[in-house]
Structures are given as C-alpha cells and as structure tokens.
Write an enzyme that holds these catalytic residues in place. Sequence first.
Site, mmCIF file in Angstrom:
data_model
loop_
_atom_site.group_PDB
_atom_site.id
_atom_site.type_symbol
_atom_site.label_atom_id
_atom_site.label_comp_id
_atom_site.label_asym_id
_atom_site.label_seq_id
_atom_site.Cartn_x
_atom_site.Cartn_y
_atom_site.Cartn_z
ATOM 1 N N LYS A 174 44.313 95.897 10.935
ATOM 2 C CA LYS A 174 44.792 97.139 10.322
ATOM 3 C C LYS A 174 45.170 96.947 8.857
ATOM 4 C CE LYS A 174 47.024 98.821 14.586
ATOM 5 N NZ LYS A 174 46.148 99.926 14.978
ATOM 6 N N GLY A 222 47.324 99.453 22.884
ATOM 7 C CA GLY A 222 48.179 98.696 21.968
ATOM 8 C C GLY A 222 49.265 97.979 22.731
ATOM 9 N N SER A 223 50.438 98.583 22.702
ATOM 10 C CA SER A 223 51.601 97.949 23.307
ATOM 11 C C SER A 223 51.500 97.911 24.830
ATOM 12 C CB SER A 223 52.854 98.719 22.894
ATOM 13 O OG SER A 223 52.772 99.079 21.529
ATOM 14 N N GLY A 248 52.936 102.862 20.294
ATOM 15 C CA GLY A 248 54.148 102.155 20.692
ATOM 16 C C GLY A 248 55.096 102.958 21.548
ATOM 17 N N ASP A 287 45.270 95.348 21.471
ATOM 18 C CA ASP A 287 46.123 94.777 20.424
ATOM 19 C C ASP A 287 46.575 93.386 20.841
ATOM 20 O OD1 ASP A 287 45.980 97.076 18.964
ATOM 21 O OD2 ASP A 287 48.112 97.569 19.092
ATOM 22 N N ARG A 346 41.911 117.051 23.238
ATOM 23 C CA ARG A 346 41.619 118.442 23.630
ATOM 24 C C ARG A 346 41.388 119.323 22.398
ATOM 25 N NH1 ARG A 346 41.908 120.214 28.791
ATOM 26 N NH2 ARG A 346 43.059 118.942 30.308
ATOM 27 N N GLY A 370 49.427 105.397 23.219
ATOM 28 C CA GLY A 370 50.148 105.807 24.422
ATOM 29 C C GLY A 370 49.478 105.447 25.735
#
Lengths: 186, 291
Positions: B80, B234-235, B152, B23, B164, B213
């Site tokens: 996005k 991302g973050s 985030g 990102d 999983r 995550g």
Amino acid sequence: MAIGIVAVQGAFLEHEKILDRLGIEYAELRQKSDLDREYDGLILPGGESTVQGKLLKELDMFDTLRGWIAADMPVLATCAGMILLAEKLSNDDKEYFRSIPMTVRRNAYGRQVGSFHTAAAFGDKGVIPMTFIRAPFVESAAPEAEILSVVDGNIVGVRYKNQIALAFHPELDDDLTVHQAFIGMI
Amino acid sequence: MTNERYELNKNLAQMLKGGVIMDVTTPEQAKIAEAAGACAVMALERIPADIRAAGGVSRMSDPKMIRGIQEAVSIPVMAKCRIGHFAEAQILEAIEIDYIDESEVLSPADDVYHIDKTKFKVPFVCGAKDLGEALRRINEGAAMIRTKGEPGTGDIVQAVRHMRMMNSQIAKLTALREDELFNAAKELQVPYDLVQYVHEKGRLPVVNFAAGGVATPADAALMMQLGAEGVFVGSGIFKSGNPEKRANAIVKAVTNYKDAAMLAALSEDLGEAMVGINESEIQLLMAERGK
C-alpha cells in the site's frame, strides 16, 4: 460435445467466452460432484498454480482429473495449467499431475514488470498473439514432447499425447486458433 | 504507461479472480497465507485493525520488510501507498512490487489529487464506494478496483453497501438511452468513453474485488454472490483465533460461494473471529478518504 473447465480459481471465465464464440458446450468444475458427468475435453486455466493445485487436492477432485488425463482426454492447459501438468518444477518442490515429461520454471520472467505481449508461431497454425502474465516457461522437455512455440529461445508451448500446455494465455486475446486446435483434437 | 502495459496489468487482476488476497505483516504470515491458498498477499507493517487502534499517521511500509515477504512467497505481492503519494508509489515500483494499493487505510498524503497511475509500469488497485469513484480511479490508470469497506472493523456492512451501489448504478447505466449518456458522464463526474463502456458491457472495464470487513467464510460468500470477482481479507485472518484454518475456509468459500452445505461445513469450529467494531462505534470512516 462438452468441455470441463477447472474453475476453482483464476481466469476460467475467459476460456468460457471463447468456447461461447465457438459454440461449444462447457461446465465449470468447482467441486467433486461436478466431475460426475462425462466430458470430452478438459481446460486448466490461468491463475495461481499453488491455489489451484491445493484446492483440487483438498476438494477431492485431483485423482479423478488425473485419471481423465491418464486416459488421454484432450487437455488445454494455460500458464498455471502448464505448471500443474509438468513432471518437474525447477524452482518449486510441489508436484501435481506430472503428466508431461518436461521441466517448467515458475515465474520464469520475474514479477509483474516482466509480463509482456508478443506474437509467435503456434505449431504449424501460423503466428498468433501471445500474452504472458508472470508466466512460466519450459526449461527442458523430453524428445517425445512436440515443441509448439518458442519465444526468445524459450519453449512456451508443448504438445504431448493429447495435452497442449502453454505458458501464455490464448484466452486473453481475440484469436481463436489455439482453442480451435484443441477442439480439433476431440 | 503504454496501452499494452495497462492491458497486461488488467490481465494480472484477471488471473487473481476467484481468489483471496490476504494482509500479512511478516514473512512467516506470508507463508501461512500462501499455504492456505491465498492468490496474492498484501505486505504491510500493521494490519488495518492495529492501524485503527494505534491512530496517528500511517505510511507506506519499510521496503526491506516488503522485500522479505517477496522472498518468502512465490505468489504476487502487493503493498500500500498513501492516496496521492506518488513518491511512495515510485519506491514500491523500484522494488518491483506486483500491485500497488493506493489505499485509504493509510493516511492520505493529498486531499485533492490521486496518483496519476498512468505514469507507472506497475499496476494499481484502488478502492471505490460507487461507480463514479471507480471510473475516476480507472481514468487515472487503476487496473483493478475494490470496494472500500471499512478496514479493520470486521463489519461487512460498508462493503455490501458499496457493491450494491456499484451494481445498481451499472444496471441504471445499461438501461439508459445513448443520448442520455452525456448527462450520466456529467453526473458521475467521469469521462464519457468510460460511461459508454459500462453502458455497452454492463460491467467495469477492470476486475472488481470486495474489500473491508470480511471476517468469515459467509462474509466472503456474501460478497461473491453480490458480484465480487474475488476477496481481500485484511485483519479478519491474523486477528482471529486460528488464522490458518480460517484462511483455508475463506479460500474454499470463495470457490464454492453458492454451495450452502459446503459453506456450513467450512464455517464449523473456526475459533474466535476477530473482534468487530460496528460502523456507528467508530470515529474515523476511512472510506471517506479520497473520492
């Protein structure tokens, strides 16, 4: 016979599946210690050339591979692989193996909307399917380089010494012609 | 969208495999990401952690900002749009984006329908928590799937759960008798031909990345060992103390995800990781958007 497939990023699994069909042994080259054994040929797969080139250098694999290529090990390079072998890139100042005297244009067909599928001649082996994904093409090649394929007036396949460099992805189609030709060089 | 175009779009995702999609919010960040070894960048105005902090309605980014990033890098650029917002997707297609993420990170525009992605030339990636969601998105034309880990948060638990879940449902499908596939299609709420494909091949018909995550090289290696074919971050990068170094380390961790000694070296001295939020501490579960 064993083929080393550069597997730092990209579509190396697709090449492996084709070698499986041909009954050829291979190993993935992900780090320096993977280069400790002997190989009879080398595959540089599709993917992002910036990522692959950077990882090959930072994982300390680059010089060994350059030595193999210089020693005339048979090489099959597709898309990003073609970029890694080019002596010069016309729209990028990065340089990698520089082992084929040709100038290659990165993302020569533009963004993903420019990606396409076609069929064209591959050397004297007949017409084969060709898949181009954000592909490069060869802007110019030295006379010593044999032109294998031309699409829409642009060079998309070259052989120089023991190296085959293609702008398209034979590993994405069912046809085995290219890999058979590569194995035939060994 | 022709069948051939769909194949080409799935093919682009194949080229991204073994890579990290990062990102970025500015051309400068995009250049840092490319130099660190990103195989693609996701252009957005605010990274998920800031979207979460700011609250309110979150929308597609300014096309001018996305163009700035397209001009800054040579790798593929994704962006996005809101779930169901096909007009935003049309705009992204008009600026020749390489991949559209129909994303739960933005506020959904439609609480029933996803975009009919078969109407577009450009490829779509969509999030999925389980096999049913994945196959519904593929049926709508998605050319790539990613887990729907909670964006985030810096918390990997949901991405792990989704991966999983997907794996176990795929394993279950492959073990079924052929005459049981009709009922499986009914239970998964997906077309029979996609169920049959998974039953035969033991995998999704498109590439499947981990997303949501991922904050450390170990997180990336965990997801790869669980079967992800690449990773979105991302973050985790630009919310950390040393984005460049962390981005570099995550890229190498994805390549050598099974080599614990290398992962140990890559995990050293990365500086501050992004501040995480645990699942139980958050009000809004974005993964519940669009099913």
